[in-house]
Write a protein that holds these residues in place. Structure first.
Motif: not given
Length: 78
Positions: A29-33
């Motif tokens: 669950n990686v929130l990217t930029s």
């Protein structure tokens, strides 16, 4: 033609772009930029660079569709 092993799924929730798992360090669950503008450019076939915030590895996105980022490198072990 891009190979499926060079693809990685992503999800867009409102203005945020997530990957379920980092292809490099397997963080979940990686929130990217990655911005909506960059996503639109990738959908138009303009290369974009995505730096994963979890491990700082770089992913060159050569194309995107509504479900997958497509890269010039192998991301899946098949």
């Amino acid at each position: 033609m891009l190979k499926f092993e060079n693809s990685w799924p992503y999800d867009q929730v409102m203005n945020d772009i997530y990957v379920n798992e980092c292809p490099f360090c397997q963080q979940e669950n990686v929130l990217t930029s990655f911005s909506e503008n960059k996503l639109q450019l990738a959908k138009e076939g303009i290369k974009q660079l995505l730096v994963m915030p979890c491990c700082h590895n770089k992913l060159t996105i050569v194309q995107a569709d509504d479900d997958y980022f497509w890269s010039n490198e192998k991301l899946r072990n098949q």
